[in-house]
Design a protein around this motif. Structure first.
Motif, PDB file in Angstrom:
ATOM      1  N   GLY A   1       0.822  -1.204   0.000  1.00 50.49           N
ATOM      2  CA  GLY A   1       0.000   0.000   0.000  1.00 50.49           C
ATOM      3  C   GLY A   1       0.853   1.250   0.000  1.00 50.49           C
ATOM      4  O   GLY A   1       1.993   1.238   0.479  1.00 50.49           O
ATOM      5  N   HIS A   2       0.307   2.303  -0.550  1.00 48.12           N
ATOM      6  CA  HIS A   2       0.985   3.598  -0.505  1.00 48.12           C
ATOM      7  C   HIS A   2      -0.051   4.706  -0.566  1.00 48.12           C
ATOM      8  O   HIS A   2      -1.222   4.477  -0.888  1.00 48.12           O
ATOM      9  N   LEU A   3       0.386   5.911  -0.281  1.00 51.37           N
ATOM     10  CA  LEU A   3      -0.493   7.070  -0.224  1.00 51.37           C
ATOM     11  C   LEU A   3      -0.564   7.745  -1.591  1.00 51.37           C
ATOM     12  O   LEU A   3       0.468   7.970  -2.227  1.00 51.37           O
ATOM     13  N   THR A   4      -1.763   8.063  -2.046  1.00 51.96           N
ATOM     14  CA  THR A   4      -1.907   8.795  -3.309  1.00 51.96           C
ATOM     15  C   THR A   4      -2.448  10.200  -3.105  1.00 51.96           C
ATOM     16  O   THR A   4      -2.381  11.023  -4.029  1.00 51.96           O
ATOM     17  N   ALA A   5      -2.984  10.512  -1.935  1.00 50.21           N
ATOM     18  CA  ALA A   5      -3.468  11.861  -1.633  1.00 50.21           C
ATOM     19  C   ALA A   5      -3.414  12.069  -0.134  1.00 50.21           C
ATOM     20  O   ALA A   5      -3.646  11.141   0.640  1.00 50.21           O
ATOM     21  N   LEU A   6      -3.086  13.310   0.252  1.00 48.55           N
ATOM     22  CA  LEU A   6      -3.012  13.642   1.678  1.00 48.55           C
ATOM     23  C   LEU A   6      -3.358  15.112   1.849  1.00 48.55           C
ATOM     24  O   LEU A   6      -2.812  15.969   1.147  1.00 48.55           O
ATOM     25  N   ARG A   7      -4.257  15.392   2.779  1.00 46.78           N
ATOM     26  CA  ARG A   7      -4.628  16.771   3.081  1.00 46.78           C
ATOM     27  C   ARG A   7      -4.705  16.945   4.588  1.00 46.78           C
ATOM     28  O   ARG A   7      -5.411  16.180   5.274  1.00 46.78           O
ATOM     29  N   ARG A   8      -3.976  17.940   5.119  1.00 49.67           N
ATOM     30  CA  ARG A   8      -4.032  18.242   6.543  1.00 49.67           C
ATOM     31  C   ARG A   8      -5.129  19.276   6.761  1.00 49.67           C
ATOM     32  O   ARG A   8      -5.083  20.372   6.208  1.00 49.67           O
ATOM     33  N   THR A   9      -6.105  18.917   7.586  1.00 49.50           N
ATOM     34  CA  THR A   9      -7.278  19.769   7.761  1.00 49.50           C
ATOM     35  C   THR A   9      -7.323  20.488   9.106  1.00 49.50           C
ATOM     36  O   THR A   9      -8.138  21.396   9.282  1.00 49.50           O
ATOM     37  N   ARG A  10      -6.443  20.100  10.032  1.00 51.98           N
ATOM     38  CA  ARG A  10      -6.446  20.746  11.343  1.00 51.98           C
ATOM     39  C   ARG A  10      -5.125  20.507  12.043  1.00 51.98           C
ATOM     40  O   ARG A  10      -4.537  19.430  11.937  1.00 51.98           O
ATOM     41  N   ILE A  11      -4.655  21.531  12.763  1.00 48.89           N
ATOM     42  CA  ILE A  11      -3.555  21.393  13.719  1.00 48.89           C
ATOM     43  C   ILE A  11      -4.040  22.013  15.016  1.00 48.89           C
ATOM     44  O   ILE A  11      -4.281  23.228  15.084  1.00 48.89           O
ATOM     45  N   GLY A  12      -4.211  21.200  16.056  1.00 54.93           N
ATOM     46  CA  GLY A  12      -4.715  21.723  17.320  1.00 54.93           C
ATOM     47  C   GLY A  12      -6.021  22.472  17.106  1.00 54.93           C
ATOM     48  O   GLY A  12      -6.959  21.940  16.507  1.00 54.93           O
ATOM     49  N   PRO A  13      -6.120  23.734  17.562  1.00 57.78           N
ATOM     50  CA  PRO A  13      -7.368  24.484  17.415  1.00 57.78           C
ATOM     51  C   PRO A  13      -7.477  25.225  16.078  1.00 57.78           C
ATOM     52  O   PRO A  13      -8.434  25.975  15.871  1.00 57.78           O
ATOM     53  N   PHE A  14      -6.504  25.013  15.179  1.00 57.44           N
ATOM     54  CA  PHE A  14      -6.459  25.781  13.932  1.00 57.44           C
ATOM     55  C   PHE A  14      -6.975  24.934  12.762  1.00 57.44           C
ATOM     56  O   PHE A  14      -6.323  23.961  12.373  1.00 57.44           O
ATOM     57  N   PRO A  15      -8.138  25.285  12.178  1.00 58.60           N
ATOM     58  CA  PRO A  15      -8.668  24.521  11.037  1.00 58.60           C
ATOM     59  C   PRO A  15      -8.200  25.110   9.709  1.00 58.60           C
ATOM     60  O   PRO A  15      -7.948  26.317   9.588  1.00 58.60           O
ATOM     61  N   VAL A  16      -8.100  24.250   8.713  1.00 55.15           N
ATOM     62  CA  VAL A  16      -7.703  24.727   7.388  1.00 55.15           C
ATOM     63  C   VAL A  16      -8.744  25.677   6.812  1.00 55.15           C
ATOM     64  O   VAL A  16      -8.431  26.515   5.948  1.00 55.15           O
ATOM     65  N   ALA A  17      -9.984  25.600   7.293  1.00 48.92           N
ATOM     66  CA  ALA A  17     -11.027  26.507   6.803  1.00 48.92           C
ATOM     67  C   ALA A  17     -10.679  27.966   7.084  1.00 48.92           C
ATOM     68  O   ALA A  17     -11.178  28.866   6.392  1.00 48.92           O
ATOM     69  N   ASP A  18      -9.831  28.226   8.076  1.00 51.87           N
ATOM     70  CA  ASP A  18      -9.437  29.588   8.406  1.00 51.87           C
ATOM     71  C   ASP A  18      -8.172  30.027   7.678  1.00 51.87           C
ATOM     72  O   ASP A  18      -7.686  31.144   7.897  1.00 51.87           O
ATOM     73  N   ALA A  19      -7.623  29.160   6.842  1.00 55.77           N
ATOM     74  CA  ALA A  19      -6.334  29.441   6.207  1.00 55.77           C
ATOM     75  C   ALA A  19      -6.500  30.248   4.925  1.00 55.77           C
ATOM     76  O   ALA A  19      -7.515  30.183   4.243  1.00 55.77           O
ATOM     77  N   ALA A  20      -5.455  30.994   4.600  1.00 54.25           N
ATOM     78  CA  ALA A  20      -5.422  31.798   3.381  1.00 54.25           C
ATOM     79  C   ALA A  20      -4.835  30.984   2.238  1.00 54.25           C
ATOM     80  O   ALA A  20      -4.049  30.052   2.442  1.00 54.25           O
ATOM     81  N   SER A  21      -5.183  31.352   1.035  1.00 54.58           N
ATOM     82  CA  SER A  21      -4.583  30.747  -0.142  1.00 54.58           C
ATOM     83  C   SER A  21      -3.116  31.136  -0.238  1.00 54.58           C
ATOM     84  O   SER A  21      -2.727  32.262   0.097  1.00 54.58           O
ATOM     85  N   ALA A  22      -2.297  30.211  -0.711  1.00 57.16           N
ATOM     86  CA  ALA A  22      -0.874  30.508  -0.879  1.00 57.16           C
ATOM     87  C   ALA A  22      -0.628  31.545  -1.959  1.00 57.16           C
ATOM     88  O   ALA A  22       0.477  32.092  -2.058  1.00 57.16           O
ATOM     89  N   ASP A  23      -1.638  31.827  -2.776  1.00 60.57           N
ATOM     90  CA  ASP A  23      -1.504  32.826  -3.838  1.00 60.57           C
ATOM     91  C   ASP A  23      -1.942  34.216  -3.396  1.00 60.57           C
ATOM     92  O   ASP A  23      -1.858  35.166  -4.181  1.00 60.57           O
ATOM     93  N   ASP A  24      -2.404  34.373  -2.167  1.00 62.72           N
ATOM     94  CA  ASP A  24      -2.934  35.658  -1.716  1.00 62.72           C
ATOM     95  C   ASP A  24      -2.434  35.994  -0.315  1.00 62.72           C
ATOM     96  O   ASP A  24      -3.177  36.470   0.535  1.00 62.72           O
ATOM     97  N   LEU A  25      -1.144  35.777  -0.079  1.00 61.89           N
ATOM     98  CA  LEU A  25      -0.612  35.947   1.262  1.00 61.89           C
ATOM     99  C   LEU A  25      -0.445  37.414   1.653  1.00 61.89           C
ATOM    100  O   LEU A  25      -0.435  37.742   2.842  1.00 61.89           O
ATOM    101  N   ALA A  26      -0.322  38.292   0.674  1.00 63.46           N
ATOM    102  CA  ALA A  26      -0.152  39.710   0.994  1.00 63.46           C
ATOM    103  C   ALA A  26      -1.361  40.278   1.712  1.00 63.46           C
ATOM    104  O   ALA A  26      -1.246  41.258   2.458  1.00 63.46           O
ATOM    105  N   HIS A  27      -2.539  39.679   1.480  1.00 61.26           N
ATOM    106  CA  HIS A  27      -3.767  40.179   2.095  1.00 61.26           C
ATOM    107  C   HIS A  27      -4.286  39.252   3.200  1.00 61.26           C
ATOM    108  O   HIS A  27      -5.388  39.442   3.698  1.00 61.26           O
ATOM    109  N   ALA A  28      -3.497  38.253   3.554  1.00 63.55           N
ATOM    110  CA  ALA A  28      -3.943  37.291   4.558  1.00 63.55           C
ATOM    111  C   ALA A  28      -3.883  37.900   5.951  1.00 63.55           C
ATOM    112  O   ALA A  28      -2.925  38.596   6.298  1.00 63.55           O
ATOM    113  N   PRO A  29      -4.890  37.652   6.779  1.00 66.78           N
ATOM    114  CA  PRO A  29      -4.861  38.180   8.147  1.00 66.78           C
ATOM    115  C   PRO A  29      -3.885  37.395   9.018  1.00 66.78           C
ATOM    116  O   PRO A  29      -3.723  36.189   8.861  1.00 66.78           O
TER     117      PRO A  29
END
Length: 298
Positions: free
Chosen positions: A196-224
Motif C-alpha cells: 500500500g501507498h499514499l496517493t493523496a493527503l490533506r491536513r485539515t487541522r492542527i490543534g485548534p487551527f482549522p484549514v477553513a481559516d487558512a489563506a490561499s498561498a496565492d494571496d498571502l499579501a492580504h492574509a490576516p
C-alpha cells in the motif's frame, strides 16, 4: 513602518514544498523572519502554520499539537517512498487483491488505531547520524529507522473504490504529532498482504487551527495574521497579570499570585493592554516566563 507579527495560516497547494510557501510569505509580507510549525510533502495539501516576526517564538508550542488528515491509500502496490511520488517496488496478484474485503480493511485499520509503535517512512526528515533520512535514501543507502510511539486517536474508512489493479481507500485520521500517514498506508498494505501507498493527503487541522481559516498561498499579501496573544490563548490557558506583574515577568522575575490562575503545564500571560507578555510556567507557588515576547511587539 511596523514589521508584521503574528501567526499565519496557509492552505498549501499540491506540487510545491513547504519551503516554497515560506518563501512566498517572505516576499508577500516583506520580511525574512518567518518560520513554520511542521512541513507537508510536496504531494500533500492543507494547513501550514507560519510564525511571522516575533511570533515565531510561539511555534515551539504549536509543533506538538495533534492533527487531522484526510487521505487516500492505494492498496495493491508498494513504493519506495510509501507515496505516489516514489517508484513501485511490488504489486499484488489479482487474486490477493480480490481477497481484500471491506471487513479485512476495517480490521487492519482497527489494528493501527490507538497507541502504536510506528516505523517512520525511510524518506522522512528524521536525522540519522546528522543526515536526513531522505538524503540517505536518495543516495542509495539503507535507512533503518527506529519505531516511535505515536497515538492514532481515530482512523476511519470513508470509502473503498476499485481501480485498475488496485483498491483505493479514502480515510480520515486524527493523530499525535510525529505520526506519518504514509507509514499508515504502508503498514495497512503490509498487514493485508498486498502492499500500500499514499496517493493523496490533506491536513485539515492542527490543534485548534482549522484549514477553513487558512489563506490561499496565492494571496498571502492580504492574509490576516492572528495576533500573538490571540494565537497563544488558543493553544493554552490565558492569564492576566497586572501591569507590575507583567513588567516583572518581562524582566525574568518570579511572580507570586498567578499560579492558581491556570491548569496544565503553562499559560499565556496577557498584559492589561491585551499584549502577549510571554508563556509562563509554575515555579512552586510562583510563575516565571519560559518565553518572552519583545516588549515593542508584545
Amino acid at each position: 513602518m511596523a514589521q508584521p507579527d503574528g501567526i499565519l495560516l496557509v492552505d498549501k497547494p499540491g506540487g510545491i514544498t513547504s519551503h516554497d510557501v515560506v518563501a512566498r510569505a517572505r516576499r508577500a509580507l516583506d520580511t525574512r523572519k518567518i518560520g513554520h510549525a511542521g512541513t507537508l510533502d510536496p504531494m500533500a495539501t492543507g494547513l501550514l502554520i507560519l510564525g511571522v516576526g516575533a511570533a515565531t517564538r510561539l511555534l515551539t508550542f504549536v509543533v506538538g499539537l495533534d492533527k487531522d488528515y484526510t487521505a487516500t491509500i492505494r492498496l495493491g502496490a508498494a513504493t519506495d517512498t510509501d507515496d505516489a511520488d516514489g517508484q513501485i517496488t511490488a504489486t499484488a496478484a489479482a487474486s490477493a487483491l480480490a481477497a481484500v474485503t471491506r471487513e479485512r480493511i476495517d480490521a487492519g485499520v482497527a489494528g493501527l488505531t490507538g497507541p502504536i509503535a510506528q516505523v517512520p517512512s525511510r524518506v522522512s526528515a528524521i536525522k540519522v547520524d546528522g543526515r536526513r533520512a531522505y538524503d540517505l535514501a536518495r543516495a542509495g543507502q539503507d535507512v533503518a529507522l527506529k519505531a516511535r510511539d505515536v497515538v492514532i486517536s481515530s482512523f476511519d474508512v470513508l470509502a473503498v473504490r476499485d481501480g485498475d489493479g488496485c483498491r483505493d481507500v479514502d480515510v480520515a485520521v486524527t493523530c499525535s504529532s510525529g505520526t506519518y500517514v504514509r507509514a499508515l498506508a504502508r503498514d495497512l498494505g503490509e498487514h493485508l498482504g498486498v502492499g500500500g501507498h499514499l496517493t493523496a493527503l490533506r491536513r485539515t487541522r492542527i490543534g485548534p487551527f482549522p484549514v477553513a481559516d487558512a489563506a490561499s498561498a496565492d494571496d498571502l499579501a492580504h492574509a490576516p495574521l492572528l495576533p500573538p496573544a490571540r494565537a497563544a490563548a488558543l493553544v493554552m490557558p490565558e492569564v492576566h497579570p497586572d501591569a507590575d506583574q507583567a513588567r516583572d515577568l518581562r524582566h525574568g522575575k518570579r511572580v507570586p499570585g498567578l499560579a492558581d490562575a491556570f491548569t496544565g503545564p503553562r499559560a499565556a500571560a496577557v498584559d492589561p493592554e491585551g499584549r502577549l507578555v510571554g508563556v509562563i510556567e509554575r515555579r512552586g507557588d510562583d510563575v516565571k516566563s519560559v518565553m518572552n515576547m519583545p516588549e515593542e511587539s508584545a
